[in-house]
Scaffold this active site. Structure first.
Site, short mmCIF file in Angstrom:
data_model
loop_
_atom_site.label_atom_id
_atom_site.label_comp_id
_atom_site.label_asym_id
_atom_site.label_seq_id
_atom_site.Cartn_x
_atom_site.Cartn_y
_atom_site.Cartn_z
N LYS A 98 -38.20 -21.69 18.43
CA LYS A 98 -39.31 -21.07 19.14
C LYS A 98 -38.77 -20.43 20.40
O LYS A 98 -37.98 -21.05 21.12
CB LYS A 98 -40.32 -22.18 19.51
N LYS A 115 -36.20 -27.20 26.56
CA LYS A 115 -37.59 -27.23 27.04
C LYS A 115 -38.52 -27.84 25.98
O LYS A 115 -39.40 -28.63 26.31
CB LYS A 115 -38.01 -25.78 27.30
N LYS A 154 -34.56 -17.36 20.77
CA LYS A 154 -34.88 -16.29 21.73
C LYS A 154 -34.46 -14.96 21.14
O LYS A 154 -33.60 -14.91 20.24
CB LYS A 154 -34.11 -16.52 23.05
N THR A 204 -48.02 -20.91 31.74
CA THR A 204 -46.72 -21.22 32.36
C THR A 204 -46.94 -21.69 33.80
O THR A 204 -46.42 -22.74 34.22
CB THR A 204 -45.81 -19.97 32.34
N ASN A 229 -46.51 -12.03 35.41
CA ASN A 229 -47.41 -13.05 34.87
C ASN A 229 -47.26 -14.38 35.62
O ASN A 229 -48.23 -14.91 36.18
CB ASN A 229 -47.12 -13.21 33.37
N SER A 242 -48.17 -22.08 23.61
CA SER A 242 -47.74 -21.35 22.41
C SER A 242 -47.77 -22.28 21.19
O SER A 242 -48.18 -21.88 20.09
CB SER A 242 -46.32 -20.81 22.58
P1 NAD Z 1 -43.12 -10.36 33.99
O1 NAD Z 1 -42.42 -9.26 33.31
O2 NAD Z 1 -44.59 -10.47 33.86
O3 NAD Z 1 -42.79 -10.32 35.57
C1 NAD Z 1 -41.51 -10.29 36.09
C2 NAD Z 1 -41.65 -9.98 37.58
O4 NAD Z 1 -40.39 -10.12 38.22
C3 NAD Z 1 -42.11 -8.56 37.87
O5 NAD Z 1 -43.06 -8.57 38.92
C4 NAD Z 1 -40.85 -7.86 38.35
O6 NAD Z 1 -41.13 -6.78 39.23
C5 NAD Z 1 -40.19 -9.01 39.07
N1 NAD Z 1 -38.78 -8.85 39.33
C6 NAD Z 1 -37.81 -8.39 38.52
N2 NAD Z 1 -36.62 -8.37 39.18
C7 NAD Z 1 -36.88 -8.85 40.42
C8 NAD Z 1 -36.07 -9.07 41.56
N3 NAD Z 1 -34.79 -8.82 41.56
N4 NAD Z 1 -36.67 -9.58 42.68
C9 NAD Z 1 -37.98 -9.83 42.72
N5 NAD Z 1 -38.79 -9.64 41.65
C10 NAD Z 1 -38.24 -9.14 40.54
O7 NAD Z 1 -42.39 -11.68 33.54
P2 NAD Z 1 -42.95 -13.18 33.54
O8 NAD Z 1 -43.54 -13.44 32.20
O9 NAD Z 1 -43.73 -13.42 34.77
O10 NAD Z 1 -41.58 -13.98 33.59
C11 NAD Z 1 -40.91 -14.24 34.82
C12 NAD Z 1 -39.90 -15.34 34.60
O11 NAD Z 1 -40.57 -16.49 34.10
C13 NAD Z 1 -38.80 -15.03 33.58
O12 NAD Z 1 -37.61 -15.69 33.96
C14 NAD Z 1 -39.33 -15.65 32.31
O13 NAD Z 1 -38.30 -15.94 31.37
C15 NAD Z 1 -39.96 -16.89 32.88
N6 NAD Z 1 -40.97 -17.48 32.00
C16 NAD Z 1 -42.12 -16.83 31.71
C17 NAD Z 1 -43.02 -17.43 30.84
C18 NAD Z 1 -44.33 -16.77 30.50
O14 NAD Z 1 -45.12 -17.38 29.76
N7 NAD Z 1 -44.65 -15.61 31.05
C19 NAD Z 1 -42.74 -18.68 30.27
C20 NAD Z 1 -41.57 -19.34 30.63
C21 NAD Z 1 -40.68 -18.72 31.50
#
Ligand code: NAD
Length: 441
Positions: free
Chosen positions: A89, A113, A125, A209, A239, A370
């Site tokens: 997953k 995780k 992934k 999350t 997000n 999920s």
């Molecule tokens: P997203 O695409 O919705 O948002 C990512 C954000 O990070 C954006 O606002 C982008 O502008 C910002 N960003 C990128 N580079 C940056 C930098 N150098 N400095 C500051 N901000 C920066 O992605 P997301 O879903 O929010 O995921 C963010 C992190 O959380 C990732 O590492 C992802 O793997 C992890 N994550 C997300 C989920 C989920 O359900 N969305 C679950 C587990 C882990």
């Protein structure tokens, strides 16, 4: 589609990278955490040998027709790291700097995780090396459908179940589920999670999350010395960053700094996350909020040094490193991003007595809901938002407490304690097939 060597790992270009060695081979660096945990558990030697390498990684070139009639190809990967505890997953990321090493590392973290939350899953992934902002909506749809064509034999509701990640969303998951269903000749919503609600998505997935991290933070608040209103700095406002800002602001905590890929803003008197989101949607960055004088813009590199109680990295991996960990002033780090702290960064944070609530626990709410979505798809019976959130809360609080207790009992940091839990569960499953002692006896 071609099989690729697990040894040939390319370098990523991470944010905040201090030097090539610290971040170039992120899988090896991620494995050091498992090896550290192995010193605190009694497991068969077979176990680490099995968990040291991904089970399978496929790469493909996705060829799509662009709107101007030309054809372009994009490099893509899918990795199934380990499926001992169940089907693999993990999300699919669209990013211009995606690499095979990053995909394998993210798959490894997903395996850990899912074990930490005790879900019946292994880790997987996927990624496409693309800047999705440079594609039209129709090109994005063609690319997403091409991804499913390329990896159709690898994914499946009993084999490998993708989900959204950075720069992929519910609509993309809907296109992918539709493409898979047309390939197998029947609707198959359980092949992918994070879908739109009307296409079999689960209520409560969009903020799961952050909500999971929020439950962990709250259940441990007393132990963490977090009574009263806290000052919070958030790196990344997608997000994960938006929802944690919303949840903590609603409880009266002060959000004192927020950044995104284009800039950062701060106000020691507090920012209103909803107004920041509105400004970002209007102006393309959180910095648009500063235009009315309600905040000042700061160098995004300095966000992690903000004077605050809780720092939430919610962007990409490798943002807190040996170069900048010394500047962190928060007492607690809630890792919503995957892998935001490098092992050398961790060491500095530990010396400074900063407590890190690690990614494999803190952001596991996303994969947990999920999993609920997959269960609902297979049952054909859908739960209310209250059911989803109360089930999520039970899991996050139970595992959060367990990991905290282990960290106290064994006198180890919380990250190592989380890996101890993951490793013990993975080891039990691997050892159930027989150990060296069993066969040699
Ligand atoms: P997203 O695409 O919705 O948002 C990512 C954000 O990070 C954006 O606002 C982008 O502008 C910002 N960003 C990128 N580079 C940056 C930098 N150098 N400095 C500051 N901000 C920066 O992605 P997301 O879903 O929010 O995921 C963010 C992190 O959380 C990732 O590492 C992802 O793997 C992890 N994550 C997300 C989920 C989920 O359900 N969305 C679950 C587990 C882990």
């Amino acid at each position: 589609m071609s099989s690729v060597s697990t040894k040939a790992r390319s370098a990523i270009s991470p944010t905040g990278s201090p030097n090539h060695n610290e971040t170039a081979d992120i899988l090896s660096s991620a494995l050091t955490r498992l090896e550290a945990a192995a010193r605190h558990v009694s497991i068969d030697s077979d176990v680490l040998e099995k968990l040291r390498y991904p089970k399978e990684t496929l790469s493909a070139r996705l060829m799509i027709r662009m709107d101007d009639g030309s054809r372009r190809s994009f490099l893509a990967w899918r990795c199934r790291y380990d499926d001992t505890r169940g089907p693999t997953k993990g999300g699919i990321r669209y990013h211009p700097e995606a690499s095979m090493d990053e995909v394998q590392t993210l798959a490894f973290w997903m395996m850990c995780k899912c074990a930490v939350t005790n879900l019946p899953y292994g880790g997987g992934k996927g990624a496409v090396r693309v800047d999705p902002h440079k594609l039209s909506k129709a090109e994005l749809e063609r690319l997403s459908r091409a991804y499913v064509h390329a990896f159709a034999n690898m994914i499946g509701p009993d084999r490998d179940i993708p989900a959204p990640d950075v720069y992929t969303n519910a609509m993309i998951m809907g296109w992918m589920a539709d493409e898979y269903s047309s390939l197998v000749g029947a609707p198959c919503p359980a092949v992918i999670t994070g879908k739109p609600i009307t296409l079999g998505g689960s209520l409560g997935r969009d903020d799961a999350t952050s909500l999971g991290g929020y439950y962990v933070l709250n259940v441990l608040a007393k132990d963490l010395g977090l009574q009263g209103k806290q000052r919070v700095a958030i790196q990344g406002f997608g997000n994960a960053g938006w929802h944690i800002a919303r949840l903590l602001h609603a409880d009266g905590h002060k959000i004192v700094a927020i950044s995104d890929s284009r800039g950062a803003i701060a106000n020691p008197d507090g920012l209103d996350p909803a107004a920041v989101l509105e400004a970002k949607n209007r102006g393309g960055s959180v910095t648009a909020y500063a235009e009315g004088g309600k905040a000042k813009t700061i160098d995004p590199e300095t966000l992690i040094a903000t004077d605050c109680d809780i720092l939430v990295p919610a962007a990409l991996e490798n943002t807190i490193t040996s170069r900048n960990a010394g500047s962190v002033r928060a007492r607690i780090i809630l890792e919503l991003a995957n892998g935001p702290v490098t092992p050398s960064g961790d060491k500095i944070l530990q010396d400074k007595k900063i407590i890190v609530l690690p990614d494999i626990l803190a952001n596991a709410g996303g994969v947990t809901v999920s999993y609920f979505e997959w269960v609902q798809n297979r049952q054909g019976y859908y739960w209310s938002l209250e059911e989803v959130q109360s089930k999520l809360r039970v899991i996050m609080e139970r595992e959060g407490r367990l990991i905290w207790q282990i960290s106290r009992d064994k006198d180890i940091d919380v990250r190592t304690a989380a890996y101890v839990v993951a490793l013990e569960r993975l080891a039990k499953a691997i050892e159930a097939h027989g150990t060296q002692n069993y066969f040699a006896a």
